[in-house]
Design an enzyme around this catalytic site. Structure first.
Site, PDB file in Angstrom:
ATOM      1  N   ASP A 157       3.334  -5.720  14.187  1.00 19.02           N
ATOM      2  CA  ASP A 157       4.389  -4.796  13.761  1.00 19.02           C
ATOM      3  C   ASP A 157       3.888  -3.373  13.581  1.00 19.02           C
ATOM      4  O   ASP A 157       4.561  -2.527  13.002  1.00 19.02           O
ATOM      5  CB  ASP A 157       5.044  -5.300  12.467  1.00 19.02           C
ATOM      6  CG  ASP A 157       4.087  -5.337  11.279  1.00 19.02           C
ATOM      7  OD1 ASP A 157       2.952  -4.824  11.398  1.00 19.02           O
ATOM      8  OD2 ASP A 157       4.473  -5.885  10.218  1.00 19.02           O
ATOM      9  N   LEU A 201       0.825  -1.204   0.000  1.00 17.75           N
ATOM     10  CA  LEU A 201       0.000   0.000   0.000  1.00 17.75           C
ATOM     11  C   LEU A 201       0.863   1.258   0.000  1.00 17.75           C
ATOM     12  O   LEU A 201       1.832   1.364   0.750  1.00 17.75           O
ATOM     13  CB  LEU A 201      -0.899  -0.006   1.240  1.00 17.75           C
ATOM     14  CG  LEU A 201      -1.991   1.052   1.325  1.00 17.75           C
ATOM     15  CD1 LEU A 201      -3.086   0.769   0.311  1.00 17.75           C
ATOM     16  CD2 LEU A 201      -2.580   1.078   2.741  1.00 17.75           C
ATOM     17  N   SER A 240       4.070  -6.452   2.675  1.00 23.27           N
ATOM     18  CA  SER A 240       2.764  -5.961   3.075  1.00 23.27           C
ATOM     19  C   SER A 240       1.698  -6.409   2.072  1.00 23.27           C
ATOM     20  O   SER A 240       1.610  -7.592   1.754  1.00 23.27           O
ATOM     21  CB  SER A 240       2.814  -4.432   3.219  1.00 23.27           C
ATOM     22  OG  SER A 240       1.683  -3.942   3.892  1.00 23.27           O
ATOM     23  N   HIS A 284       6.749  -2.705  10.936  1.00 27.38           N
ATOM     24  CA  HIS A 284       6.293  -2.985   9.580  1.00 27.38           C
ATOM     25  C   HIS A 284       7.220  -2.406   8.511  1.00 27.38           C
ATOM     26  O   HIS A 284       7.458  -3.043   7.477  1.00 27.38           O
ATOM     27  CB  HIS A 284       4.877  -2.429   9.397  1.00 27.38           C
ATOM     28  CG  HIS A 284       4.188  -2.915   8.163  1.00 27.38           C
ATOM     29  ND1 HIS A 284       3.744  -4.209   8.015  1.00 27.38           N
ATOM     30  CD2 HIS A 284       3.860  -2.272   7.008  1.00 27.38           C
ATOM     31  CE1 HIS A 284       3.167  -4.359   6.838  1.00 27.38           C
ATOM     32  NE2 HIS A 284       3.222  -3.189   6.205  1.00 27.38           N
TER      33      HIS A 284
END
Length: 289
Positions: A234, A17, A83, A256
């Protein structure tokens, strides 16, 4: 002696994203790409819509996989998705397993994100907050696309958010279950339709200093919105929600975004996430992938 981690098939690094390939001199996967190239891997970074649902982005990835295969003469590719990029990679492997040697999920929301659940509930359908969120996110994605030279790619902020919720990913998983664990927190099938599945992820490390930087502080703050995986996430994705295929490890002391870039300062040697990609290239090499 120089390390050789040349893989049988090219590696594609798939962004998530709000991701991009390059904006001016800045490359999202710069550290990862350079480290892999230094050990002999052939690496490409496809560009997908910065914000859209998993299947739209997966179709875009399929198109770029075919371009890489035509350009290199290779028959398959190794996909490493960060992700939401992991979901696009899973989609591509499900639809074209003959073109994909492996899928590796790095911090992927393979069972959805509790943070996405919280944000989606915060937007009241049909009222101003949802409209504002849609406009702001889409304009930001358009801005990134303009800078990166991919302004023609479509964007849909609410579709992206819905696609990352527990319900949205659950619907996605019903159609594309390859590599998913059958038990919560377990490993998934190693091989499905000739494709090898792997995953790794981290959890927000404890802040030992007054400030490790705004990004670390944001991830730490966001981690508090998790319920099922409180203290086991995360900042964006829960530890067990990330599991796919062979789980290499899901509790690295990395938030993350730290699983995407090289750490700095006193944590650089302890939390060198870039070395994980080099280790994985060696793993792929050993598996003849």
């Amino acid at each position: 002696m120089l390390l050789n981690a040349t893989t049988n098939h090219p590696i594609l690094l798939v962004h998530g994203l709000f991701g991009f390939e390059r904006i001016g001199p800045f490359e999202l996967f710069h550290d990862v790409k350079q480290a892999l190239k230094a050990v002999g891997a052939q690496v490409f970074v496809p560009h997908l819509s910065a914000i859209h649902d998993n299947e739209i982005r997966g179709e875009q990835l399929l198109s770029q996989i075919h371009s890489v295969l035509r350009g290199t003469g290779a028959t398959k590719v190794n996909l490493i998705g960060h992700s939401q990029g992991a979901l696009a990679a899973r989609y591509a492997a499900a639809l074209a397993p003959h073109n994909v040697a492996s899928v590796t999920s790095v911090s992927g929301p393979n069972h959805g994100s509790e943070l996405a659940d919280f944000l989606r509930k915060a937007l009241i359908p049909g009222r101003l907050p949802e409209v504002v969120a849609q406009n702001v996110a889409t304009r930001f994605a358009d801005f990134l696309s303009q800078l990166s030279g991919h302004a023609t790619l479509p964007h849909n902020a609410l579709a992206a958010l819905a696609a990352l919720t527990t319900e949205g990913v659950g619907n996605f998983n019903d159609k594309y279950p390859q590599g998913l664990p059958t038990a919560w927190g377990g490993h998934g099938a190693e091989w499905v339709n000739g494709v090898r599945y792997y995953s790794w992820s981290g959890v927000v490390p404890e802040l030992e200093e007054p400030s490790l930087g705004p990004v670390q502080e944001i991830c730490s703050a966001l981690s508090e919105y998790f319920v099922t995986e409180l203290a086991q996430n995360d900042g964006f994705v829960g530890r067990f929600s990330s599991h796919l295929g062979t789980v290499i490890r899901s509790d690295y002391p990395l938030d993350h975004l730290q699983t995407l870039r090289r750490a700095t300062g006193q944590h650089a040697m302890v939390n060198d996430s870039i070395s994980l990609y080099v280790e994985h290239a060696l793993r792929l090499q050993a598996a003849n992938l």
